[in-house]
Design a protein around this motif. Sequence first.
Motif, PDB file in Angstrom:
ATOM      1  N   UNK A 186       0.811  -1.207   0.000  1.00 31.15           N
ATOM      2  CA  UNK A 186       0.000   0.000   0.000  1.00 31.15           C
ATOM      3  C   UNK A 186       0.854   1.272   0.000  1.00 31.15           C
ATOM      4  N   UNK A 187       1.925   1.276   0.786  1.00 32.45           N
ATOM      5  CA  UNK A 187       2.697   2.497   0.963  1.00 32.45           C
ATOM      6  C   UNK A 187       3.944   2.438   0.085  1.00 32.45           C
ATOM      7  N   UNK A 188       4.229   3.532  -0.585  1.00 30.20           N
ATOM      8  CA  UNK A 188       5.428   3.542  -1.430  1.00 30.20           C
ATOM      9  C   UNK A 188       6.663   3.407  -0.546  1.00 30.20           C
ATOM     10  N   UNK A 189       7.626   2.655  -1.045  1.00 34.98           N
ATOM     11  CA  UNK A 189       8.811   2.370  -0.242  1.00 34.98           C
ATOM     12  C   UNK A 189       9.621   3.632  -0.007  1.00 34.98           C
ATOM     13  N   UNK A 190      10.096   3.819   1.212  1.00 28.64           N
ATOM     14  CA  UNK A 190      10.910   4.979   1.521  1.00 28.64           C
ATOM     15  C   UNK A 190      12.410   4.771   1.362  1.00 28.64           C
ATOM     16  N   UNK A 191      12.926   3.564   1.631  1.00 29.23           N
ATOM     17  CA  UNK A 191      14.365   3.404   1.465  1.00 29.23           C
ATOM     18  C   UNK A 191      14.767   3.856   0.064  1.00 29.23           C
ATOM     19  N   UNK A 192      15.912   4.414  -0.058  1.00 27.72           N
ATOM     20  CA  UNK A 192      16.418   4.800  -1.372  1.00 27.72           C
ATOM     21  C   UNK A 192      16.355   3.596  -2.301  1.00 27.72           C
ATOM     22  N   UNK A 193      15.934   3.779  -3.546  1.00 28.28           N
ATOM     23  CA  UNK A 193      15.915   2.656  -4.496  1.00 28.28           C
ATOM     24  C   UNK A 193      17.309   2.043  -4.661  1.00 28.28           C
ATOM     25  N   UNK A 223      21.672  -2.143  -4.798  1.00 31.25           N
ATOM     26  CA  UNK A 223      22.975  -2.529  -4.254  1.00 31.25           C
ATOM     27  C   UNK A 223      22.947  -4.000  -3.809  1.00 31.25           C
ATOM     28  N   UNK A 224      21.852  -4.389  -3.117  1.00 34.93           N
ATOM     29  CA  UNK A 224      21.750  -5.764  -2.626  1.00 34.93           C
ATOM     30  C   UNK A 224      21.665  -6.739  -3.794  1.00 34.93           C
ATOM     31  N   UNK A 225      20.835  -6.420  -4.775  1.00 36.84           N
ATOM     32  CA  UNK A 225      20.685  -7.310  -5.934  1.00 36.84           C
ATOM     33  C   UNK A 225      22.006  -7.454  -6.681  1.00 36.84           C
TER      34      UNK A 225
END
Length: 830
Positions: free
Chosen positions: A20-27, A32-34
Motif C-alpha cells: 500500500x505504501x510507497x517504499x521509503x528506502x532509497x531505491x 545494491x543488494x541485488x
Amino acid sequence: MAATLAFWVLAAISCWNFHAVSAQPSPEVQKRISAAIANAAHHNSTDVDYTQFVNVFIGTDNFGDVCPGASVPFGMVKFSTDLTGYAPAGYVTDPTQKIRGLSPMHDSGTGSSLGTYGNFEIMPMVCPHGFNSCPLTLASRERFRKNNTDDASPGYFSQTLDNGIKMEATSTRRAGLERFTFPKGSKPYFVLDLANDLPASFAGGHMDIDPEQGRITMGGLWGSSFGPSLYNYQAFACYDLLDGGKQKLSEWGVWTGMTSEDFQTAGLGLTHLNLTRNLIGGVYESGALFSYEGNPEQVNIRVGISFVSTDQACANAESEVGNASFEDIMAQSKALWNEKLSKIEIDLKDTPANVTEMLYSSLYRASLTPNNATDETQGPFANTTHPYFDSLYCSWDTFRTFYPLMSLHSPVEFAQIVDNYIDGWRKLGWMPECRANNLPGWTQGGSSGDVIVGHFAITYHNEAAALGIDLDELYSAMLADAEINPPEWNTLGRQADVYKQYGYVPFGVLDTSSTGRQTREGSRTLEYAFEDFAVRQVALLLNKTEDVATYTNRSLFYRNVWDPSVTSDGFHGFMQKRAPNGSFVHTNPVDCSPKDNDTNRECSLQGDNVVGFYESSSWEYSWFAPHDTAHLIELMGGNATFLKRLDHFFDAGYYLAGNEPSFQTPIGYHYANKPADSVDRVRDVVFTNFDTTPAGLPGNDDQAAMATVLAFHLLGLYPVPSTSQFLVLSPMVPQYTIHNSYLNVSTTVTTKGFDARSVQRTIPKGAAAYVKSVTVNGVVQPTRCHLDFYDVFRVGGEVVIEVTADKNEANSCGASVPESVSTGGFASVR
Ligand SMILES: *[C@@H]1O[C@H](CO)[C@@H](O)[C@H](O)[C@H]1NC(C)=O
Ligand SMILES: *[C@@H]1O[C@H](CO)[C@@H](O)[C@H](O)[C@H]1NC(C)=O
Ligand SMILES: *[C@@H]1O[C@H](CO)[C@@H](O)[C@H](O)[C@H]1NC(C)=O
Ligand SMILES: *[C@@H]1O[C@H](CO)[C@@H](O)[C@H](O)[C@H]1NC(C)=O
Ligand SMILES: *[C@@H]1O[C@H](CO)[C@@H](O)[C@H](O)[C@H]1NC(C)=O
Ligand SMILES: *[C@@H]1O[C@H](CO)[C@@H](O)[C@H](O)[C@H]1NC(C)=O
Ligand SMILES: *[C@@H]1O[C@H](CO)[C@@H](O)[C@H](O)[C@H]1NC(C)=O
Ligand SMILES: *[C@@H]1O[C@H](CO)[C@@H](O)[C@H](O)[C@H]1NC(C)=O
Ligand SMILES: *[C@@H]1O[C@H](CO)[C@@H](O)[C@H](O)[C@H]1NC(C)=O
Ligand SMILES: *[C@@H]1O[C@H](CO)[C@@H](O)[C@H](O)[C@H]1NC(C)=O
Ligand SMILES: *[C@@H]1O[C@H](CO)[C@@H](O)[C@H](O)[C@H]1NC(C)=O
Ligand SMILES: *[C@@H]1O[C@H](CO)[C@@H](O)[C@H](O)[C@H]1NC(C)=O
C-alpha cells in the motif's frame, strides 16, 4: 507478543494489504543488494561479505516493527530516527510521518503500540535567526524526510531531513558515532532531548552541560513499553560534542517548553536541569540546545549509553569508541555481523536471489535481539555476575523458532541467554516471560522461558557445565515456574495452584492464592501444558523418575480443554475455556480469527477479551499440542478428518501467518503421514506472506520470531522445541552448510535434484520439490519426515535431501511419522 494491543483493529484495516505504501528506502538499497547477490553468484569467492545481502528495511512497514538502525549483534545501542505516529521501533517507511530526532536505544520487532525506548533524541537544525529562534519542543522541531533517500545496512543508518541535513550513525554494543552533514554555509544547531521517549513515560531526570569538555551528560527514569506503569527503569547518556578537539562550540544552554501551550524558552549559558516526574500528568519538554563555531559542514558526535550511571555511559564511549573514526566503527560492526551471518553459508550460485536476500535478512534479525546489557544492570539485577539481556519481548514469541535456530550454530550465545533466564529466577523467584525495558512485562501464555531453557538442556547438556550452566539449577528454575504460585501472575510465573487443582486454568474461578487478569484460560492451559512437557523433558534428562510421571501427565492437560461437542464449519471438537464445575463456556471458534467479522472484539490482554484465547482463535489454538499431535488427530476424528480440517483451516482463512501459535500448523500434514502436503503448504505460506520489501513480513517481527520461522522454512527444517527432533521439509536452497564452531563441526545439507522453479507459491508440475529420501552421512534414513539433532547437526557431515517432482511417490513418511508422547514418542532423551 504477536501484535499491538490495537492489532485487531489495525488488522482489519490494512494488515493484508502488502504494498500500500510507497517504499521509503532509497531505491539504491535494493539495487545494491541485488548487484551484490548477482556478483557473489558469479564469482565463486570464499571470502564473502554476507552483510551485502541483508536488507535491514524488511519489516519496517506493514506493522513489522523492525528497527533498521545501526547495531552490532545483540547491541544495546541501535541508532535510528524516531518518527511520529505508529512507530514502536522508531523508524517507519510511511512518508507522511515526521522525524522527531535520532536516538541511540531501540528494540526491534516488538508490537507495543506505545513504542519502546527512543530516549535521548538529538535533532540537527539550522536556525537562521539564532539561538532563540530554534524550534525546541517535539511538535515544533519535527520535520519530514527527504523522500526516498533513507539508507541503512548492518552497522550503518542514515536519513536526510527535507531541509537537506543528513544524519548518519554507526555503533558498538553500548556506544556509537553520529555524523551530521549540513548544507554549505549554515550554522549547525542541535536540540538534545532529556525527557521524551517513544512511550512518553518520563519520570524525572537531570542533564549537565560541560562546555569546556564539550560534554553533555544526562539520565533519568522512564517506564516500560509493555508492562506495569508502576515500574521505572533508569538510563543514562553521555554526548561528546567536540570530535576530539576538532570542533568548537559556539553557544549552549538548556530549554524547556510545553507543546500544549505553544511555549518554549531557552536559557543561553545555563548548564543544569533537574526535573521531577510531572505529577499533574503530561510530558515534560526539556533539554539542551547548542551550536558550533565556524559553520562546519560536518559535525561528529560520540554517544555512550548506560543503564548504570552517566560515568559509565562516558566510560563506555571511551572504551568502545575512543577516538576511532566513523569508518573504523562501521568496519568493526560489519566484521561482527559477518561472523554471525557466515554461520550459515549457502550455495550462492544456484539459490534464487530473493531467497538469498530473505535468508540473510532473517539471519541478521536473528542476532539483532535480545539486547546484550551485560554489566549494565539495575534494580534486582544490579551487579549480577551473570550475563544480562534486556528485551526478552516475549518468550511466548521466541521459544518456538528463535532459540531453536540459535541452537543449531551458537551454543555459547544460547548459554549466556539461558543463564540470564536462570538469573531471573535467582533474583525474582521466576524466570522472565516478557522483559521489556529492563522491567518485567506482561505474561502472555505462562512461563515460556521453561521451553527455552528446556531446549538448551536437551540439546547441549553434555556441554552445559563447560558453558557455565548448572543443570540442577536450571531444573530448579523450571520447577519454580511450574509449581510456585506467584502472588501475581500478570508478569511472572503461572496461575499454578488452580491449574494443578483442576487440570486446566478454570474460567471464573475464585482464586484467593494468586492475582492476575482472569482471561485467556483456553490458551493458557495449552501453553502451560507444553511448558510442563519441557519440564518433563529435563526431568527425563536428569533421571527424576517421579517428576517424569507427574509432568508427562500434566503435559496432557491440553486434553482437558478439548470440548468434543463444539462444531464449526462441520468440524467437531475445539479447545474451549472451562468453568471450575467442569462445564465448558462456549465461544465461537471463529472469534478473533482473521475471519472474525467483529473488528471491535478484544483478543489480546484486555480485560474484556472473553474468547478464552490470547491473540488467537480457537480454530488456531486447537492445533496446539506439538508434543502430542498423534492424540490430537484422534480427538479430531482420525487422519482423514485431520487432513481435511487442516486444508479447511487454510482455505477458509483462519490461519494467521504472523501469529506464533500458527507457526507449526502448515507442517501438521507430517503427523498424518502426508509430508508432501506440508511442502506445498509451506511454499504457499512463504510466498504469500513474505518478501523482500519493507512490507515483506506478515505483521510484527516479534523479536525475530517471524525471521526465524522464515529461515527454517527456507532451510527445509522445523524444530520441535524442548526436543532434539527436527521435521524435514523441502529446502529452498540447493545447498547450505551450518557451522557450529563450539562443537567444531559443520553440516552440509544438499538438496539433490533441486529445481529453482519450485521456489514459488505453487510448485509447478514437473518441478522437483517433494522429499524422496533423506541420507545422513551415507546412510539412507528410514523416515523422510524427521531427523534428530544428535545424529546430524551435533556430529556434522553430509545430509542429502533428495527431491522429486512426483508428489505421490513422496507423500508418506516411511518408517515413522514425527513423535508424539501418547504413541510412545519422546521416550528418552539423547
Ligand atoms: C567454488 O569453489 C570451490 C573451491 O573454492 C569449489 O570446490 C566449488 O566446486 C566451486 N563451486 C562452483 C559452483 O563453481
Ligand atoms: C514525502 O512524501 C509524502 C507523501 O507523499 C509527502 O507528504 C511529503 O511532503 C514528501 N516530503 C517531501 C520532503 O517532499
Ligand atoms: C535533583 O533534585 C533532587 C531534589 O531536589 C535532588 O535530591 C537530586 O540530588 C538532584 N539531582 C541532581 C543530579 O542534581
Ligand atoms: C587515539 O588514541 C590513542 C590512545 O589514546 C592514541 O594512541 C592515538 O594517537 C589517537 N589517535 C588519534 C588519531 O588521535
Ligand atoms: C553495585 O556496585 C556498585 C559499585 O561497586 C555500588 O556502588 C552499588 O551500590 C552496587 N549496587 C548494588 C545494588 O549492590
Ligand atoms: C554480551 O556482552 C558481554 C560483555 O561484553 C560479552 O562477554 C558477551 O559475549 C556478549 N554476548 C553476546 C551474546 O553477544
Ligand atoms: C541418568 O541415567 C542414565 C542411565 O542410567 C545415565 O547414563 C545418566 O548418567 C543419568 N543422568 C544423570 C544426570 O544422573
Ligand atoms: C494424571 O493426573 C490426574 C489428576 O490430575 C490423575 O487423575 C491421573 O490419574 C493421572 N494419570 C496418571 C497416568 O498419572
Ligand atoms: C457450571 O458453571 C457454569 C459457569 O459458571 C454455569 O453456567 C453452569 O450452570 C454450571 N453448571 C452446573 C451443572 O452447575
Ligand atoms: C461474516 O460476514 C460474512 C459476510 O456477511 C458472512 O458470510 C460470514 O458468515 C460472517 N462470518 C461470521 C463468523 O459471522
Ligand atoms: C494416522 O496415520 C499414522 C501414520 O500412517 C498411523 O500411524 C496412525 O495410526 C493413524 N492414526 C489414526 C488415528 O488412524
Ligand atoms: C522476487 O523479487 C522480485 C523483486 O522484488 C519480485 O518481483 C518477485 O515476485 C519475487 N519472487 C518471489 C518468488 O518472491
